[in-house]
Scaffold this motif. Structure first.
Motif, PDB file in Angstrom:
ATOM      1  N   SER A  64      19.121  -0.325  87.010  1.00  0.00           N
ATOM      2  CA  SER A  64      17.985   0.467  87.471  1.00  0.00           C
ATOM      3  C   SER A  64      17.659   1.597  86.497  1.00  0.00           C
ATOM      4  CB  SER A  64      18.259   1.008  88.873  1.00  0.00           C
ATOM      5  OG  SER A  64      19.409   1.798  88.853  1.00  0.00           O
ATOM      6  N   GLY A  65      18.375   1.683  85.392  1.00  0.00           N
ATOM      7  CA  GLY A  65      17.971   2.606  84.340  1.00  0.00           C
ATOM      8  C   GLY A  65      18.713   3.932  84.307  1.00  0.00           C
ATOM      9  N   ILE A  66      19.933   3.959  84.860  1.00  0.00           N
ATOM     10  CA  ILE A  66      20.733   5.181  84.769  1.00  0.00           C
ATOM     11  C   ILE A  66      21.895   4.905  83.831  1.00  0.00           C
ATOM     12  CG2 ILE A  66      22.183   6.820  86.014  1.00  0.00           C
ATOM     13  CD1 ILE A  66      20.535   6.172  88.517  1.00  0.00           C
ATOM     14  N   ALA A  67      22.008   5.693  82.772  1.00  0.00           N
ATOM     15  CA  ALA A  67      23.104   5.505  81.827  1.00  0.00           C
ATOM     16  C   ALA A  67      23.932   6.776  81.788  1.00  0.00           C
ATOM     17  CB  ALA A  67      22.571   5.195  80.436  1.00  0.00           C
ATOM     18  N   ILE A  68      25.218   6.619  81.572  1.00  0.00           N
ATOM     19  CA  ILE A  68      26.078   7.792  81.536  1.00  0.00           C
ATOM     20  C   ILE A  68      26.882   7.771  80.241  1.00  0.00           C
ATOM     21  CG2 ILE A  68      27.779   6.580  82.956  1.00  0.00           C
ATOM     22  CD1 ILE A  68      28.415   9.378  84.204  1.00  0.00           C
ATOM     23  N   VAL A  69      26.887   8.904  79.569  1.00  0.00           N
ATOM     24  CA  VAL A  69      27.699   9.043  78.369  1.00  0.00           C
ATOM     25  C   VAL A  69      28.981   9.708  78.824  1.00  0.00           C
ATOM     26  CG1 VAL A  69      27.873  10.092  76.088  1.00  0.00           C
ATOM     27  CG2 VAL A  69      25.681   9.237  76.898  1.00  0.00           C
ATOM     28  N   PHE A  70      30.047   8.920  78.898  1.00  0.00           N
ATOM     29  CA  PHE A  70      31.257   9.393  79.559  1.00  0.00           C
ATOM     30  C   PHE A  70      32.005  10.423  78.734  1.00  0.00           C
ATOM     31  CE2 PHE A  70      30.639   5.463  81.911  1.00  0.00           C
ATOM     32  CZ  PHE A  70      30.894   5.901  83.191  1.00  0.00           C
ATOM     33  N   GLN A  71      32.747  11.231  79.482  1.00  0.00           N
ATOM     34  CA  GLN A  71      33.580  12.252  78.856  1.00  0.00           C
ATOM     35  C   GLN A  71      34.705  11.585  78.076  1.00  0.00           C
ATOM     36  OE1 GLN A  71      34.699  14.961  81.848  1.00  0.00           O
ATOM     37  NE2 GLN A  71      35.588  16.436  80.471  1.00  0.00           N
ATOM     38  N   GLU A  72      35.452  10.710  78.768  1.00  0.00           N
ATOM     39  CA  GLU A  72      36.418   9.910  78.028  1.00  0.00           C
ATOM     40  C   GLU A  72      35.596   8.775  77.467  1.00  0.00           C
ATOM     41  OE1 GLU A  72      37.853   8.551  81.881  1.00  0.00           O
ATOM     42  OE2 GLU A  72      36.459  10.202  81.926  1.00  0.00           O
ATOM     43  N   ARG A  73      35.595   8.644  76.182  1.00  0.00           N
ATOM     44  CA  ARG A  73      34.752   7.627  75.582  1.00  0.00           C
ATOM     45  C   ARG A  73      35.152   6.248  76.070  1.00  0.00           C
ATOM     46  NH1 ARG A  73      35.428  11.396  72.051  1.00  0.00           N
ATOM     47  NH2 ARG A  73      37.374  10.534  71.345  1.00  0.00           N
ATOM     48  N   SER A  74      34.158   5.494  76.518  1.00  0.00           N
ATOM     49  CA  SER A  74      34.452   4.167  77.057  1.00  0.00           C
ATOM     50  C   SER A  74      34.064   3.134  76.030  1.00  0.00           C
ATOM     51  CB  SER A  74      33.689   3.956  78.349  1.00  0.00           C
ATOM     52  OG  SER A  74      32.315   4.058  78.108  1.00  0.00           O
ATOM     53  N   LEU A  75      34.728   3.179  74.898  1.00  0.00           N
ATOM     54  CA  LEU A  75      34.374   2.275  73.807  1.00  0.00           C
ATOM     55  C   LEU A  75      35.529   1.344  73.488  1.00  0.00           C
ATOM     56  CD1 LEU A  75      32.510   4.818  71.523  1.00  0.00           C
ATOM     57  CD2 LEU A  75      31.487   3.060  72.949  1.00  0.00           C
ATOM     58  N   PHE A  76      35.255   0.403  72.560  1.00  0.00           N
ATOM     59  CA  PHE A  76      36.218  -0.636  72.212  1.00  0.00           C
ATOM     60  C   PHE A  76      36.614  -0.435  70.756  1.00  0.00           C
ATOM     61  CE2 PHE A  76      33.026  -1.973  75.201  1.00  0.00           C
ATOM     62  CZ  PHE A  76      33.793  -2.361  76.297  1.00  0.00           C
ATOM     63  N   SER A  77      37.811   0.080  70.517  1.00  0.00           N
ATOM     64  CA  SER A  77      38.135   0.538  69.174  1.00  0.00           C
ATOM     65  C   SER A  77      38.265  -0.602  68.178  1.00  0.00           C
ATOM     66  CB  SER A  77      39.414   1.366  69.198  1.00  0.00           C
ATOM     67  OG  SER A  77      40.469   0.581  69.680  1.00  0.00           O
ATOM     68  N   SER A  78      38.613  -1.816  68.609  1.00  0.00           N
ATOM     69  CA  SER A  78      38.831  -2.865  67.613  1.00  0.00           C
ATOM     70  C   SER A  78      37.544  -3.620  67.279  1.00  0.00           C
ATOM     71  CB  SER A  78      39.912  -3.838  68.105  1.00  0.00           C
ATOM     72  OG  SER A  78      39.559  -4.353  69.371  1.00  0.00           O
ATOM     73  N   LEU A  79      36.456  -3.303  67.958  1.00  0.00           N
ATOM     74  CA  LEU A  79      35.205  -4.026  67.708  1.00  0.00           C
ATOM     75  C   LEU A  79      34.262  -3.205  66.832  1.00  0.00           C
ATOM     76  CD1 LEU A  79      34.728  -5.427  71.291  1.00  0.00           C
ATOM     77  CD2 LEU A  79      35.358  -6.699  69.260  1.00  0.00           C
ATOM     78  N   SER A  80      33.242  -3.884  66.318  1.00  0.00           N
ATOM     79  CA  SER A  80      32.316  -3.210  65.414  1.00  0.00           C
ATOM     80  C   SER A  80      31.394  -2.266  66.188  1.00  0.00           C
ATOM     81  CB  SER A  80      31.470  -4.244  64.671  1.00  0.00           C
ATOM     82  OG  SER A  80      30.524  -4.803  65.557  1.00  0.00           O
ATOM     83  N   VAL A  81      30.772  -1.357  65.458  1.00  0.00           N
ATOM     84  CA  VAL A  81      29.850  -0.404  66.056  1.00  0.00           C
ATOM     85  C   VAL A  81      28.741  -1.139  66.805  1.00  0.00           C
ATOM     86  CG1 VAL A  81      28.086   1.313  65.490  1.00  0.00           C
ATOM     87  CG2 VAL A  81      30.326   1.432  64.407  1.00  0.00           C
ATOM     88  N   ALA A  82      28.176  -2.167  66.168  1.00  0.00           N
ATOM     89  CA  ALA A  82      27.071  -2.900  66.800  1.00  0.00           C
ATOM     90  C   ALA A  82      27.515  -3.540  68.110  1.00  0.00           C
ATOM     91  CB  ALA A  82      26.552  -3.974  65.844  1.00  0.00           C
ATOM     92  N   GLU A  83      28.710  -4.137  68.115  1.00  0.00           N
ATOM     93  CA  GLU A  83      29.172  -4.794  69.331  1.00  0.00           C
ATOM     94  C   GLU A  83      29.538  -3.786  70.410  1.00  0.00           C
ATOM     95  OE1 GLU A  83      30.357  -8.947  69.217  1.00  0.00           O
ATOM     96  OE2 GLU A  83      31.784  -8.256  67.713  1.00  0.00           O
TER      97      GLU A  83
END
Lengths: 328, 504
Positions: B80-99
């Motif tokens: 529905s169009g709500i995005a959250i930039v989390f405090q603890e980064r919810s990213l995937f360290s072994s994958l590329s920036v694009a992915e």
């Protein structure tokens, strides 16, 4: 101001990282290099017994069973989990398929189809226990390993005659199990590198919580991976039984650990998010090569396990030291 | 300005804690709306409701022209169009920036990922957030700030109408913060609504249009930023009735120094360690209780771990009773008479499935025999403490897991009473335990101090800091930014130091 950030990114990302990246070191390349080294070295040392087409065909024939299992294990490990029951599933499906042909009198294609379905079901059960009930994968599949192994013995006793021997067919000098292994690996490799669906396993293995927050259905994907693993283990069991014309009830015993060892050697990590299918194949090939060399050089067989174990620890330890040095 | 989001009378309860008790919030398209409040005021809970992580018990949410919408899960909120930039980064360290940017949403044709398009789209989004890096770069090669930018690019890729930033600048330098603000201003121009959460009040005056204050789960009102002052904001955030008995703060400047830290600094080894301790010096006298106050992420726990040898440090000396000691590991620290009670007692402090007696004796096994553990002696000692500390239980043989949080904390403290450390550092000693048990833990800490132990209490709970401390040190971004005597301190003064801008 954005220029400043860019300048910093260039400074910190491009040169330093690329300098390390120049040789593009990866576990797969390191392993391929080691294999090449062994090949050259022992071709010189044992030009007759080692460097022969017959010897390589035999090596490939013998590794096909474990290699088929290792491709599935790699998929699971990319997603951050693993399965100890694969050897038992392979045994069970071989015996069950043999029983369906021998005792129930079903034609081979139908028996094989039913066997594969049973394999997928066994895998699916593992997946449900791990993903839905949330039993740790080690414990869950340790338990089902016992169950599946027991069923194999119950149905087949020590072993049962296998009604078809398509596994002995040779195409272009290669036995069918080797070709099936190669085809399976190619398909899985394509899926894992190029399709969005299978790519999701890297996300789950890398950070399951973040994957969930990104809208990836972690539970469902894990169940699917275990089901595929069961199917693959079934293929391995049937192919091997048809090659030997006998479904041995304990043929898969220990194969799960061999496959996991190969996958880790090939770049998988127990926490997940890393690894490639061709890495798993290289891992299997490396272990098979060492065993072959030890036989040819008349080293006592006890040494096989010692050396393979030492190589595994060494490879993983080197990786760890290497990545820690980079972080410092 | 059209109203994009309107939350009304939101209530949410977790077990015995009323996290939100009637909160209103409305955000317009193209508005930057700041949300402020102390730790635990309910900001994160409110945002988790918007992100679909939690469901409100009561209240209604109108979103994007639709009345009373239900955000059933993360996926629905994203859709529905709500995005959250989390405090603890919810990213995937072994994958590329694009992915990372297109996690699970890569452009595909017949299920096959279209790499070309993936990298093109990623490059475009990276340009929008002002990050010039190859989208094929593995994420772990980026700095913390750059990873934050990737997280923002991910939010942009969802074409969100509302983006929530939860403490986005905690890991950023001044330059990077400015770049972030430029991105936020771009979003504003494109009529995206922004909710901005930050402890740095000066940032709110720089970027926000309006600000809503939360305190103990209750909304304190929404204000135009141009019509409010920092002082007023701080008063709204902390002004509350003191609930603890406030002991008389002792002036101990005459007693000998038990712990002295000189010029302690560290260097973070991993890029994702946020706070770096910068040149910290302080002393604690025998029998003195010093509170380390500050906001989450100010570096207080890191400081304790560094002193205790559980975290690498770059420079700095530690003296105990005037003697310089070399601490390389917790074993050295314990040997020198230091003790540290970690924040998460379940994870680092207690052996949950062992008994009270076993837990109490765990730090001083040698007292109970050289080769074998003298069960009778251990049990007798534990019984003694059980009665003295009034640990609500039927016997010292009771398993710790079955105790309440407050009683578990008493078991941890009993262990240290048995060791009799010269210096005791307790990290958030009363987090998650009820008010009655809190007061008892406070008394226990005071008893220990009276017996001569120098005590450092790390606490985010300002009433607690005021209740126990003889002296208060306030930290902010890895530095000590202020010192207050216990007698003269107020919550407002502490908050001012804690959110004060650090001179670069």
């Amino acid at each position: 101001m954005p220029e400043l950030l860019q300048a910093e990114s260039r400074a910190s990302v491009t040169p330093t990282a690329r300098k390390w990246k120049l040789p593009a070191f990866s576990r797969e390349l390191g392993l391929a290099g080691a294999i090449l080294l062994l090949l050259v070295l022992f071709s010189i040392l044992y030009p007759k017994s080692f460097l022969s087409l017959e010897n390589f065909k035999m090596v490939l024939r013998n590794l096909a069973f474990e290699a088929i299992l290792a491709t599935g294990i790699m998929l699971l490990m990319i997603g951050g989990t693993f399965d100890l029951s694969v050897g038992a599933v392979a045994s069970m499906i071989g015996v069950v398929t043999g029983w369906l042909m021998q005792r129930a009198g079903l034609p081979a294609p139908i028996a094989i189809g039913a066997g594969l379905l049973a394999g997928a079901a066994a895998g699916c059960l593992n997946g449900l226990i791990v993903a839905k009930v949330r039993v740790n994968a080690l414990i869950a599949t340790l338990g089902t390993m016992g169950i599946y192994q027991g069923i194999a013995l119950l149905v087949g006793g020590p072993g049962i005659r296998f009604g078809t021997t398509f596994g002995q067919i040779e195409v272009g000098g290669l036995q069918l199990p080797v070709i099936i292994m190669a085809a399976l690996a190619l398909v899985l490799h394509y899926c894992v590198t190029h399709t969005r669906f299978f790519r999701q396993y890297y996300y789950i293995g890398s950070n399951a919580k973040a994957a969930h927050l990104s809208g990836i259905n972690v539970e469902r994907l894990q169940i699917i991976a275990f089901t595929l693993m069961g199917l693959i283990a079934g293929i391995a069991g049937i192919v091997f039984a048809s090659r030997l014309a006998t479904a041995n009830s304990t043929v898969g015993r220990g194969a799960e650990l061999q496959a996991i060892t190969a996958a880790i050697l090939g770049g998988a990590s127990l926490t997940g998010g890393r690894g490639t299918i061709w890495g798993a194949l290289l891992g299997v090939f490396f272990i098979a090569l060492i065993k072959n060399i030890l036989i040819i050089s008349h080293t006592p067989s006890e040494w096989q396990e010692i050396i393979v174990g030492a190589v595994l620890v060494l490879a993983v330890a080197m990786d760890f030291l290497f990545s820690r040095r980079k972080a410092l | 300005m059209s109203v994009l989001l309107s939350m009304h009378g939101i209530r949410k309860r977790f077990g015995g804690v009323q996290a939100l008790n009637g909160v209103d919030l409305d955000v317009g398209g193209g508005e930057v709306h700041a949300l402020v409040g102390e730790n635990g005021a309910g900001k994160s809970t409110l945002m988790h409701i918007l992100a679909g992580v939690h469901q409100p018990d009561e209240g209604r949410i109108d979103w994007d022209g639709k009345q009373n919408v239900a955000l059933a899960n993360e996926h629905a909120a994203q859709q529905s169009g709500i995005a959250i930039v989390f405090q603890e980064r919810s990213l995937f360290s072994s994958l590329s920036v694009a992915e990372n940017i297109f996690a699970g949403r890569q452009p595909v044709k017949w299920g096959r990922i279209k790499r070309q398009e993936l990298y093109q789209d990623a490059t475009r989004l990276l340009r929008e957030v002002g990050l010039a890096c190859d989208p094929k770069t593995p994420l772990h090669e980026l700095s913390a700030a750059q990873q934050q930018m990737v997280e923002i690019a991910k939010a942009l890729s969802l074409n969100a109408k509302l983006i929530i930033f939860d403490e986005p600048t905690a890991a950023l330098t001044e330059t990077e913060t400015t770049a972030l603000f430029r991105v936020i201003n771009d979003l504003k121009r494109r009529n995206v609504g922004v909710i901005y959460i930050s402890h740095r009040l000066e940032e709110i005056f720089r970027i926000a249009d309006r600000v809503t204050v939360l305190k103990d789960g209750v909304g304190q009102g929404t204000f135009e930023v141009c019509e409010i002052t920092t002082d007023r904001l701080i008063t709204l955030m902390v002004g509350r009735v003191l609930t603890f008995h406030r002991a008389e703060a002792q002036d101990r400047s005459a007693t000998p120094v038990a712990l002295e830290v000189k010029g302690l600094s560290d260097r973070s080894l991993e890029t994702d360690v946020k706070t770096v301790l910068r040149d910290i010096s302080f002393e604690v006298r025998q029998g003195e209780i010093v509170a380390l106050a500050g906001l989450c992420g100010a570096g207080r726990t890191e400081l304790a771990l560094s002193i205790f040898g559980a975290r690498p440090r770059d420079s700095g000396e530690v003296f105990v009773n005037g003697q310089k000691i070399e601490i390389h590991s917790p074993v050295d620290a314990i040997g020198a008479g230091l003790a540290y009670v970690p924040e998460d007692r379940k994870e680092a402090g207690l052996f949950l499935d062992m008994t009270i007696a076993q837990n109490t004796a765990a730090g001083s096994l040698k007292q109970f025999g050289t080769w074998w553990f003298d069960d009778a002696k251990g049990h007798a000692k534990a019984e003694e403490f059980r009665n003295k500390l009034r640990i609500a239980s039927y016997s010292a043989k009771q398993v710790v897991q079955s105790l309440s949080g407050g009683n578990q904390q008493k078991v941890v403290l009993a262990r240290w009473l048995l060791i009799r450390p010269k210096v005791l550092i307790v990290d958030e000693p009363t987090r998650g335990i009820d008010v009655g048990a809190k007061a008892e833990v406070h008394n226990l800490i005071r008893d220990l101090a009276r017996a001569g132990t120098a005590i450092v209490v790390i606490s985010s709970d300002l009433p607690e800091v005021l209740a126990v401390a003889d002296r208060i040190l306030v930290m902010r971004e890895g530095r000590i930014t202020g010192q207050l005597s216990g007698a003269g301190a107020t919550e407002e003064k502490i908050m001012r130091y804690a959110s004060m801008k650090v001179a670069a």
